[in-house]
Scaffold this motif. Structure first.
Motif, PDB file in Angstrom:
ATOM      1  N   LYS A   1       0.818  -1.208   0.000  1.00  0.00           N
ATOM      2  CA  LYS A   1       0.000   0.000   0.000  1.00  0.00           C
ATOM      3  C   LYS A   1       0.856   1.263   0.000  1.00  0.00           C
ATOM      4  O   LYS A   1       0.498   2.265  -0.620  1.00  0.00           O
ATOM      5  CB  LYS A   1      -0.940  -0.017   1.206  1.00  0.00           C
ATOM      6  CG  LYS A   1      -2.025  -1.097   1.116  1.00  0.00           C
ATOM      7  CD  LYS A   1      -2.837  -1.213   2.384  1.00  0.00           C
ATOM      8  CE  LYS A   1      -3.794  -0.061   2.553  1.00  0.00           C
ATOM      9  NZ  LYS A   1      -4.706  -0.275   3.704  1.00  0.00           N
ATOM     10  N   ILE A   2       1.998   1.220   0.706  1.00  0.00           N
ATOM     11  CA  ILE A   2       2.905   2.377   0.694  1.00  0.00           C
ATOM     12  C   ILE A   2       3.469   2.582  -0.708  1.00  0.00           C
ATOM     13  O   ILE A   2       3.541   3.717  -1.196  1.00  0.00           O
ATOM     14  CB  ILE A   2       4.041   2.169   1.713  1.00  0.00           C
ATOM     15  CG1 ILE A   2       3.502   2.271   3.146  1.00  0.00           C
ATOM     16  CG2 ILE A   2       5.144   3.209   1.504  1.00  0.00           C
ATOM     17  CD1 ILE A   2       4.507   1.916   4.211  1.00  0.00           C
ATOM     18  N   LEU A   3       3.860   1.502  -1.363  1.00  0.00           N
ATOM     19  CA  LEU A   3       4.406   1.616  -2.715  1.00  0.00           C
ATOM     20  C   LEU A   3       3.366   2.137  -3.703  1.00  0.00           C
ATOM     21  O   LEU A   3       3.706   2.781  -4.694  1.00  0.00           O
ATOM     22  CB  LEU A   3       4.936   0.255  -3.179  1.00  0.00           C
ATOM     23  CG  LEU A   3       6.205  -0.240  -2.471  1.00  0.00           C
ATOM     24  CD1 LEU A   3       6.491  -1.687  -2.835  1.00  0.00           C
ATOM     25  CD2 LEU A   3       7.393   0.642  -2.822  1.00  0.00           C
ATOM     26  N   ALA A   4       2.111   1.874  -3.421  1.00  0.00           N
ATOM     27  CA  ALA A   4       1.032   2.326  -4.307  1.00  0.00           C
ATOM     28  C   ALA A   4       0.284   3.497  -3.680  1.00  0.00           C
ATOM     29  O   ALA A   4      -0.925   3.643  -3.868  1.00  0.00           O
ATOM     30  CB  ALA A   4       0.079   1.172  -4.583  1.00  0.00           C
ATOM     31  N   TRP A   5       0.999   4.376  -2.988  1.00  0.00           N
ATOM     32  CA  TRP A   5       0.363   5.451  -2.231  1.00  0.00           C
ATOM     33  C   TRP A   5      -0.592   6.324  -3.049  1.00  0.00           C
ATOM     34  O   TRP A   5      -1.597   6.810  -2.491  1.00  0.00           O
ATOM     35  CB  TRP A   5       1.421   6.310  -1.540  1.00  0.00           C
ATOM     36  CG  TRP A   5       2.360   7.020  -2.489  1.00  0.00           C
ATOM     37  CD1 TRP A   5       3.573   6.584  -2.916  1.00  0.00           C
ATOM     38  CD2 TRP A   5       2.137   8.273  -3.137  1.00  0.00           C
ATOM     39  NE1 TRP A   5       4.132   7.483  -3.790  1.00  0.00           N
ATOM     40  CE2 TRP A   5       3.264   8.536  -3.948  1.00  0.00           C
ATOM     41  CE3 TRP A   5       1.091   9.206  -3.113  1.00  0.00           C
ATOM     42  CZ2 TRP A   5       3.371   9.673  -4.731  1.00  0.00           C
ATOM     43  CZ3 TRP A   5       1.190  10.354  -3.885  1.00  0.00           C
ATOM     44  CH2 TRP A   5       2.335  10.577  -4.687  1.00  0.00           C
ATOM     45  N   PRO A   6      -0.361   6.606  -4.350  1.00  0.00           N
ATOM     46  CA  PRO A   6      -1.323   7.461  -5.054  1.00  0.00           C
ATOM     47  C   PRO A   6      -2.736   6.874  -5.083  1.00  0.00           C
ATOM     48  O   PRO A   6      -3.721   7.617  -5.132  1.00  0.00           O
ATOM     49  CB  PRO A   6      -0.737   7.548  -6.475  1.00  0.00           C
ATOM     50  CG  PRO A   6       0.721   7.291  -6.303  1.00  0.00           C
ATOM     51  CD  PRO A   6       0.783   6.248  -5.217  1.00  0.00           C
ATOM     52  N   GLU A   7      -2.833   5.535  -5.049  1.00  0.00           N
ATOM     53  CA  GLU A   7      -4.145   4.891  -5.086  1.00  0.00           C
ATOM     54  C   GLU A   7      -4.670   4.540  -3.698  1.00  0.00           C
ATOM     55  O   GLU A   7      -5.883   4.411  -3.509  1.00  0.00           O
ATOM     56  CB  GLU A   7      -4.086   3.601  -5.914  1.00  0.00           C
ATOM     57  CG  GLU A   7      -3.855   3.803  -7.401  1.00  0.00           C
ATOM     58  CD  GLU A   7      -2.385   4.062  -7.729  1.00  0.00           C
ATOM     59  OE1 GLU A   7      -1.525   3.453  -7.061  1.00  0.00           O
ATOM     60  OE2 GLU A   7      -2.113   4.879  -8.632  1.00  0.00           O
ATOM     61  N   THR A   8      -3.785   4.383  -2.724  1.00  0.00           N
ATOM     62  CA  THR A   8      -4.214   3.856  -1.424  1.00  0.00           C
ATOM     63  C   THR A   8      -4.358   4.903  -0.329  1.00  0.00           C
ATOM     64  O   THR A   8      -4.956   4.616   0.713  1.00  0.00           O
ATOM     65  CB  THR A   8      -3.216   2.777  -0.942  1.00  0.00           C
ATOM     66  OG1 THR A   8      -1.898   3.346  -0.858  1.00  0.00           O
ATOM     67  CG2 THR A   8      -3.188   1.590  -1.897  1.00  0.00           C
ATOM     68  N   LEU A   9      -3.836   6.098  -0.531  1.00  0.00           N
ATOM     69  CA  LEU A   9      -3.965   7.139   0.485  1.00  0.00           C
ATOM     70  C   LEU A   9      -5.337   7.787   0.384  1.00  0.00           C
ATOM     71  O   LEU A   9      -5.681   8.383  -0.635  1.00  0.00           O
ATOM     72  CB  LEU A   9      -2.875   8.207   0.320  1.00  0.00           C
ATOM     73  CG  LEU A   9      -2.973   9.411   1.267  1.00  0.00           C
ATOM     74  CD1 LEU A   9      -2.843   8.967   2.729  1.00  0.00           C
ATOM     75  CD2 LEU A   9      -1.912  10.456   0.930  1.00  0.00           C
TER      76      LEU A   9
END
Length: 371
Positions: free
Chosen positions: A233-241
């Motif tokens: 989720k951190i690596l995909a922060w634009p979608e998960t934040l």
């Protein structure tokens, strides 16, 4: 007192970090950094004797109060800005800024502790850093597998809301236990640390943004049930934040969090702490007098050795520290025998990385009294 087993430090490739921690603590004389009084060693262990801060840590406070108001959050984040700024001016990156490492002194103000993963800002990051977390990750690119195909990232791996305090506390307790483990917790780690492209001091500002989110929302922004899910989720922060609908966060607070939890080249603070101090969320903060203000929480202490603000219930599940094995003890005995016989000193060679580790903050007082 913090103790570290030398053989484990060598095995885990933490020799440089051990030295960095000792150096940053010995070199700092700041009110925002926990004070180191002594460092010393014996044949098997390294020891750090530091000041006792009786107010516990920020994680314990979050477990007790669930969330903070924006005014209280502003106080603690402003003090974090000043503390991180001191670390950066010393030439270091902390790399492990998290609520557990933000300690509360007897007047309720914060100090940063635990520099075991710190590094000098002039060095590129160690390839072994967070090796235990990275070795199980599918790839270093968000949403992309090693063979180039897309993978699915479970954004809803855990559902936490302010109305579900039981689940929130369960996550906090498991995260606290993870902090004691050799794996550690990735909840506050910047994405660039996971992708072997190098990083700078701005990674500490990401961590502060994650802590600020937790103070206002009640859980870390990428909280999941496993470290791997959190890393994804951190690596995909634009979608998960995202911010829960049932939590009110002001426009200024959300803007600051989003400008901290973003790519390194766009992150607020990459040009220095003054960028963050100038953000509208901190409007009206007197940066030169923070420690003169009444803290929102002041520990009520029964004595100077009161430990009631430190959590103890979860410590029953923490594994004991590694003990010196019989083989190592035998090696120490053989070492003494070899020295008597004039043979090669293998243990002395193994201890070369720890030469100069001893430190006393009061050496000058001792010398003055001797004169």
């Amino acid at each position: 007192m913090k103790t570290m087993l030398k053989s484990e430090m060598r095995k885990q490739g933490q020799l440089a970090h051990v030295k960095s921690e000792r150096d940053v603590l010995a070199g700092s004389d700041s009110e925002w950094v926990v004070s180191l009084y002594y460092s010393f060693q014996d044949a098997h262990y390294l020891y750090l004797i530091m000041e006792f801060l009786p107010g516990g840590d920020l994680m314990t406070m979050l477990m007790r109060y669930d969330i903070f108001s924006e005014d209280i959050t502003r106080f603690y984040m402003a003090e974090c800005v000043l503390a991180i700024e001191v670390i950066h001016k010393l030439g270091y990156i902390h790399r492990d800024i998290k609520p557990d490492n933000i300690l509360i002194d007897r007047k309720g103000h914060i100090k940063i502790s635990d520099f075991g993963l710190s590094t000098g800002s002039h060095r590129t990051h160690d390839a072994n850093y967070y090796r235990n977390l990275l070795e199980k990750l599918p790839s270093a690119t968000p949403g992309v597998n090693a063979d180039g195909t897309r993978n699915s990232i479970n954004v809803d791996a855990i559902h936490l809301t302010i109305s579900n305090r039981t689940q929130m506390q369960t996550w906090r307790k498991s995260r606290r236990l993870m902090a004691y483990s050799t794996v550690g917790t990735p909840d506050y780690i910047a994405p660039e640390i996971f992708i072997h492209t190098g990083y700078g001091q701005e990674c500490d500002w990401w961590s502060m943004g994650a802590i600020m989110y937790e103070c206002l929302v009640g859980f870390a922004p990428f909280a999941s049930e496993t470290p791997r899910e959190t890393c994804n989720k951190i690596l995909a922060w634009p979608e998960t934040l995202h911010f829960p609908d049932d939590v009110h966060v002001s426009r200024e607070a959300e803007d600051l969090i989003r400008r901290l939890l973003t790519s390194a080249d766009q992150r607020l603070g990459r040009g220095g702490a003054d960028e963050i101090k100038a953000h509208p969320f901190f409007a009206g903060v007197d940066w030169d007098s923070m420690r003169e203000f009444q803290a929102p929480f002041v520990p009520r202490l029964q004595s100077i050795t009161d430990t009631s603000y430190f959590p103890t219930e979860e410590l029953a599940n923490v594994p004991d520290r590694p003990e010196v094995s019989a083989a190592n003890a035998a090696a120490a005995d053989a070492h003494a025998a070899r020295r008597a016989d004039g043979e090669s000193d293998q243990l002395a060679k193994e201890n070369l990385p720890f030469i100069g580790y001893t430190f006393s903050r009061f050496d000058h007082l001792t010398r003055r009294n001797a004169l």
